[in-house]
Scaffold this motif. Structure first.
Motif, mmCIF file in Angstrom:
data_model
loop_
_atom_site.group_PDB
_atom_site.id
_atom_site.type_symbol
_atom_site.label_atom_id
_atom_site.label_comp_id
_atom_site.label_asym_id
_atom_site.label_seq_id
_atom_site.Cartn_x
_atom_site.Cartn_y
_atom_site.Cartn_z
ATOM 1 N N SER A 152 0.873 -1.164 0.000
ATOM 2 C CA SER A 152 0.000 0.000 0.000
ATOM 3 C C SER A 152 0.919 1.226 0.000
ATOM 4 O O SER A 152 2.106 1.114 -0.311
ATOM 5 C CB SER A 152 -0.909 -0.029 1.229
ATOM 6 O OG SER A 152 -1.819 1.068 1.216
ATOM 7 N N GLN A 183 -9.691 4.999 1.302
ATOM 8 C CA GLN A 183 -9.045 4.283 2.399
ATOM 9 C C GLN A 183 -7.630 3.811 2.021
ATOM 10 O O GLN A 183 -7.398 3.346 0.901
ATOM 11 C CB GLN A 183 -9.885 3.068 2.804
ATOM 12 C CG GLN A 183 -11.268 3.413 3.316
ATOM 13 C CD GLN A 183 -11.237 4.085 4.676
ATOM 14 O OE1 GLN A 183 -10.687 3.533 5.634
ATOM 15 N NE2 GLN A 183 -11.833 5.269 4.766
ATOM 16 N N GLN A 185 -3.873 1.906 3.859
ATOM 17 C CA GLN A 185 -3.310 1.143 4.967
ATOM 18 C C GLN A 185 -1.782 1.191 4.840
ATOM 19 O O GLN A 185 -1.154 0.220 4.414
ATOM 20 C CB GLN A 185 -3.825 -0.305 4.943
ATOM 21 C CG GLN A 185 -3.783 -0.985 6.309
ATOM 22 C CD GLN A 185 -4.679 -2.218 6.368
ATOM 23 O OE1 GLN A 185 -5.691 -2.272 5.664
ATOM 24 N NE2 GLN A 185 -4.319 -3.167 7.193
ATOM 25 N N ALA A 212 0.574 -4.426 3.968
ATOM 26 C CA ALA A 212 -0.108 -3.277 4.552
ATOM 27 C C ALA A 212 0.248 -3.160 6.028
ATOM 28 O O ALA A 212 0.614 -4.143 6.674
ATOM 29 C CB ALA A 212 -1.621 -3.415 4.390
ATOM 30 N N GLU A 215 -2.809 -0.139 10.486
ATOM 31 C CA GLU A 215 -3.872 0.852 10.626
ATOM 32 C C GLU A 215 -4.484 1.213 9.282
ATOM 33 O O GLU A 215 -3.777 1.579 8.347
ATOM 34 C CB GLU A 215 -3.321 2.129 11.279
ATOM 35 C CG GLU A 215 -2.716 1.880 12.648
ATOM 36 C CD GLU A 215 -1.428 2.681 12.845
ATOM 37 O OE1 GLU A 215 -1.302 3.271 13.929
ATOM 38 O OE2 GLU A 215 -0.586 2.702 11.943
ATOM 39 N N ARG A 216 -5.795 1.130 9.218
ATOM 40 C CA ARG A 216 -6.537 1.544 8.020
ATOM 41 C C ARG A 216 -7.215 2.867 8.321
ATOM 42 O O ARG A 216 -7.865 3.034 9.356
ATOM 43 C CB ARG A 216 -7.565 0.482 7.646
ATOM 44 C CG ARG A 216 -8.469 0.857 6.483
ATOM 45 C CD ARG A 216 -9.320 -0.319 6.060
ATOM 46 N NE ARG A 216 -10.303 0.059 5.046
ATOM 47 C CZ ARG A 216 -10.985 -0.809 4.309
ATOM 48 N NH1 ARG A 216 -10.782 -2.104 4.482
ATOM 49 N NH2 ARG A 216 -11.845 -0.392 3.419
ATOM 50 N N VAL A 279 -6.273 -0.772 -0.107
ATOM 51 C CA VAL A 279 -6.177 -1.675 1.038
ATOM 52 C C VAL A 279 -6.156 -3.123 0.541
ATOM 53 O O VAL A 279 -6.530 -3.396 -0.601
ATOM 54 C CB VAL A 279 -7.364 -1.467 2.006
ATOM 55 C CG1 VAL A 279 -7.341 -0.074 2.615
ATOM 56 C CG2 VAL A 279 -8.696 -1.710 1.291
#
Length: 326
Positions: A152, A183, A185, A212, A215-216, A279
């Protein structure tokens, strides 16, 4: 004699971390780049002569073949975010990746790791994402046992994500962004390097890995975290997509009229990418399968974003002094 790895793009953001870890693992490291004179900084990653930058143009068979000569493993870290001159997405991220894999297979190289990107998709509206997916397909066609990593957004001291927006936040009360609710990550650059090294050394199995962090968050949320770290208050404005597209068209036109001199802060292709969540899909392996504990944002961001604070390195000292006066 220790084994040799050729790292294409080994002086780039991710590549330098990979090169350092391969050297620490005892490998001889050949860093294949377009401008070896600008990659001299990689030489101290190992003992004298262990890490060497060499010239390579991944658009040319002969150049890639020379860079691969005698190698036991190959890692491809080359990628571009914007097209420029002859460096087109297809030429670099599709055909370049395929060329490396084909010549590596012909040379009998057993291990290959290819760095792709989260969201690589042949049906994407983004040419960047399509070229990444096509590059994966070409790599696997020649090296079916290769390890493909899809990170990501990658963060770290030299990143062009948090550093870029932290720099923007120094000017004016507003921080405009595109795709505010998209979103992400983010994954720490050294976690990516650890994964790559496991594949290059044959410890990890081949296949596709989506990398990733723990935390998203939305783009807006990530920018707020960054602002908290640099101790600045800014109004985060999410630009509508149609406004962003108009701006990108204007930047592209200005760039063409200036023969490439005018910068392009954002392109229409990047807007396509920013409209899709970045993500893990859940269909691929990840850091957990490599037994790598992902690094949290808050444990790293303050270490390199402090120069963007109003008082820079003295911000914490000033805050402590105020507490003492109170």
């Amino acid at each position: 004699m220790s084994k040799l790895v050729t790292i294409f793009g080994g002086s780039g953001f991710v590549g330098r971390y990979v090169a350092r870890r391969m050297a620490k693992a005892g490998w001889r490291v050949r860093v294949a780049v377009r401008r070896p004179n600008e990659a001299i900084f990689v030489k101290p990653y190992g003992v004298v002569g262990q890490v060497e930058p060499v010239f390579c143009n991944i658009r040319d068979d002969a150049s890639v073949k020379r860079a691969l000569r005698g190698a036991d493993a190959v890692i491809n870290c080359v990628g571009i975010l914007q097209e420029s001159g002859r460096n087109r997405f297809d030429a670099v991220q599709t055909h370049g990746a395929g060329r490396i894999a084909r010549l590596a297979a012909e040379g009998g190289i057993a291990q290959m790791v290819h760095i792709s990107a989260m969201g690589a998709d042949l049906t994407s509206d983004s040419a960047y994402s399509r070229s990444k997916a096509a590059g994966e397909a070409e790599v696997l066609a020649h090296m079916p046992g290769a390890m493909i990593v899809r990170p990501s957004i990658v963060f770290g001291a030299e990143d062009q994500f948090f550093n870029r927006f932290a720099s923007m936040a120094r000017f004016g009360p507003i921080l405009p962004i595109v795709g505010a609710e998209t979103q992400f990550q983010p994954v720490f650059v050294d976690d990516v390097a650890r994964a790559v090294v496991l594949g290059a050394t044959g410890v990890a199995a081949g296949g596709i890995y989506e990398l990733a962090g723990p935390e998203r968050d939305s783009f807006r949320g990530l920018m707020q975290r960054m602002l908290d770290v640099i101790q600045r208050r800014r109004l985060i404005i999410g630009l509508p997509m149609f406004v962003a597209r108009l701006m990108a068209t204007g930047f592209t036109l200005a760039n063409k009229l200036s023969f490439g001199l005018a910068p392009m802060p954002i392109t229409r292709d990047q807007i396509h990418s920013l409209s899709v969540d970045n993500v893990p899909s859940g269909d691929c392996m990840g850091l957990a399968d490599l037994q790598i504990e992902p690094t949290a944002l808050e444990s790293v961001l303050p270490d390199y974003l402090w120069p963007f604070r109003v008082s820079g390195q003295y911000a914490d000292i000033k805050a402590s002094a105020k507490n003492l006066k109170a």
